[in-house]
Scaffold this active site. Structure first.
Site, PDB file in Angstrom:
ATOM      1  N   LYS A   1      61.557  43.513  45.585  1.00 14.91           N
ATOM      2  CA  LYS A   1      62.031  43.676  44.208  1.00 14.91           C
ATOM      3  C   LYS A   1      61.130  44.671  43.480  1.00 14.91           C
ATOM      4  O   LYS A   1      59.990  44.942  43.885  1.00 14.91           O
ATOM      5  CB  LYS A   1      62.041  42.342  43.453  1.00 14.91           C
ATOM      6  CG  LYS A   1      60.669  41.647  43.325  1.00 14.91           C
ATOM      7  CD  LYS A   1      59.821  42.131  42.187  1.00 14.91           C
ATOM      8  CE  LYS A   1      58.464  41.426  42.150  1.00 14.91           C
ATOM      9  NZ  LYS A   1      57.508  42.069  41.219  1.00 14.91           N
TER      10      LYS A   1
ATOM     11  N   ALA B   1      51.609  44.128  47.035  1.00 16.96           N
ATOM     12  CA  ALA B   1      51.987  45.466  46.571  1.00 16.96           C
ATOM     13  C   ALA B   1      52.798  45.460  45.288  1.00 16.96           C
ATOM     14  O   ALA B   1      53.245  46.504  44.839  1.00 16.96           O
ATOM     15  CB  ALA B   1      52.776  46.177  47.669  1.00 16.96           C
TER      16      ALA B   1
ATOM     17  N   GLY C   1      57.153  40.564  48.270  1.00 17.37           N
ATOM     18  CA  GLY C   1      57.469  40.293  49.665  1.00 17.37           C
ATOM     19  C   GLY C   1      57.216  38.862  50.090  1.00 17.37           C
ATOM     20  O   GLY C   1      58.054  38.236  50.752  1.00 17.37           O
ATOM     21  N   GLY C   2      56.080  38.317  49.718  1.00 16.29           N
ATOM     22  CA  GLY C   2      55.750  36.950  50.109  1.00 16.29           C
ATOM     23  C   GLY C   2      56.710  35.935  49.515  1.00 16.29           C
ATOM     24  O   GLY C   2      57.155  34.997  50.195  1.00 16.29           O
ATOM     25  N   SER C   3      57.054  36.118  48.238  1.00 12.33           N
ATOM     26  CA  SER C   3      57.995  35.209  47.583  1.00 12.33           C
ATOM     27  C   SER C   3      59.380  35.312  48.197  1.00 12.33           C
ATOM     28  O   SER C   3      60.070  34.307  48.392  1.00 12.33           O
ATOM     29  CB  SER C   3      58.064  35.522  46.085  1.00 12.33           C
ATOM     30  OG  SER C   3      56.831  35.258  45.450  1.00 12.33           O
TER      31      SER C   3
ATOM     32  N   ASP D   1      57.963  33.429  41.459  1.00 14.30           N
ATOM     33  CA  ASP D   1      58.995  34.433  41.747  1.00 14.30           C
ATOM     34  C   ASP D   1      60.045  33.951  42.741  1.00 14.30           C
ATOM     35  O   ASP D   1      61.104  34.574  42.885  1.00 14.30           O
ATOM     36  CB  ASP D   1      58.358  35.709  42.322  1.00 14.30           C
ATOM     37  CG  ASP D   1      57.736  36.580  41.254  1.00 14.30           C
ATOM     38  OD1 ASP D   1      57.946  36.303  40.055  1.00 14.30           O
ATOM     39  OD2 ASP D   1      57.030  37.539  41.613  1.00 14.30           O
TER      40      ASP D   1
END
Length: 298
Positions: free
Chosen positions: A20, A106, A110-112, A145
């Protein structure tokens, strides 16, 4: 109650987890539990991690291909799987392979997104039948998120700590050029170093009220209103981020902004050729940390 997804048991399953960008991010306060309250316009984009699920064994097994990410409880995907089995009361028995494409730490979520994909994937893989509301509750316990990534939408306005979501129409037909400078930024550090006092940042409340009224429009004419409160914090420590913003605009971007807590910067291009020229230009310096994508369409 709304079903989260098809819940037919299957021996294996593969899902994509989109990244996102934050087209707008305003911090409005900090709660007693340490979470920050925000107003943000979030847009999913066509950059994906890939998760492969297979029913096997009697535990949770996680493999992160081509990545130095941990493969145990330190990984958000592992914690999401553990939370799913606890909530569904199903005995664990899954192997998950995580293929990382989204840069880590970043500002791209990505992790969420991976954790949300894990919850959705396991719900389908095991036919658990958990409702979307149940998955949202599980996700929010893991990260603010995650509820956004659980929603079947392209973009949304997020308020509260990120859990209050209002879906919005897809953003315009833009090409999105992502430039990641190759270092990580701690989200916790960025939020903790943001000055919340009106003396430190006297304009944010007025700007926030104006943007709140305009959120639902999601129109290119609002680009002058788009902004990120965390930019000042992160750019102060990493000036290169500000340099990338300037260079993206020189390359023809309609607007450029840091996403989330950074360090990734995105530029929105109205034309494909300009975007491709920009990609070639930045790839010479930043290599594989440059991505040219489109808005995500569910």
């Amino acid at each position: 109650m709304k079903q989260a997804a098809q819940t037919v048991k299957s021996p294996s399953l593969t899902l994509k987890a989109p990244a996102k960008i934050n087209l707008f991010l305003k911090i409005v306060g900090r709660r007693s539990d340490g979470y920050h309250e925000i107003e943000s316009l979030m847009q999913k984009i066509g950059l994906f991690d890939i998760l492969h699920f297979s029913r096997q064994g009697e535990s949770i097994s996680l493999s992160c291909r081509s990545s130095s990410l941990p493969e145990d409880r330190e990984n958000l995907v592992y914690r999401a799987a553990h939370a799913f089995f606890s909530a569904s009361r199903i005995a664990p028995g899954v192997h998950i392979i995580l293929e990382k494409k989204i840069p880590v730490a970043a500002g791209l979520g990505g992790g969420s997104s991976d954790a949300a994909a894990a919850l959705l994937g396991l719900n389908r893989l095991f036919g658990a039948g958990l409702e979307l509301e149940q998955l949202l509750d599980i996700g929010l316990d893991l990260g603010a998120d995650i509820p956004f990534f659980l929603q079947d939408c392209s973009g949304a306005v997020a308020t509260g700590i990120g859990e209050c979501l209002q879906k919005v129409p897809q953003m315009g037909n833009y090409w999105i050029l992502l430039v990641n400078p190759g270092f990580t930024v701690s989200t916790k550090w960025a939020y903790e170093n943001f000055p919340l006092t009106s003396c430190a940042n006297p304009y944010i409340l007025a700007r926030g009220r104006k943007m709140s009224r305009d959120f639902h429009l999601v129109h290119p004419g609002l680009f002058e209103e788009l902004g990120n409160d965390l930019e000042a914090v992160t750019i102060n420590r990493y000036p290169e981020i500000g340099d990338i913003k300037k260079e993206l605009k020189k390359a023809g971007a309609v607007t450029a902004l840091m996403s989330g807590s950074g360090p990734t910067v995105f530029g929105l291009f109205s034309g494909k050729e300009e975007a491709q020229r920009g990609f070639v230009r930045f790839a010479k310096e930043y290599g594989a940390n440059v991505f040219l994508v489109r808005p995500y369409i569910p």
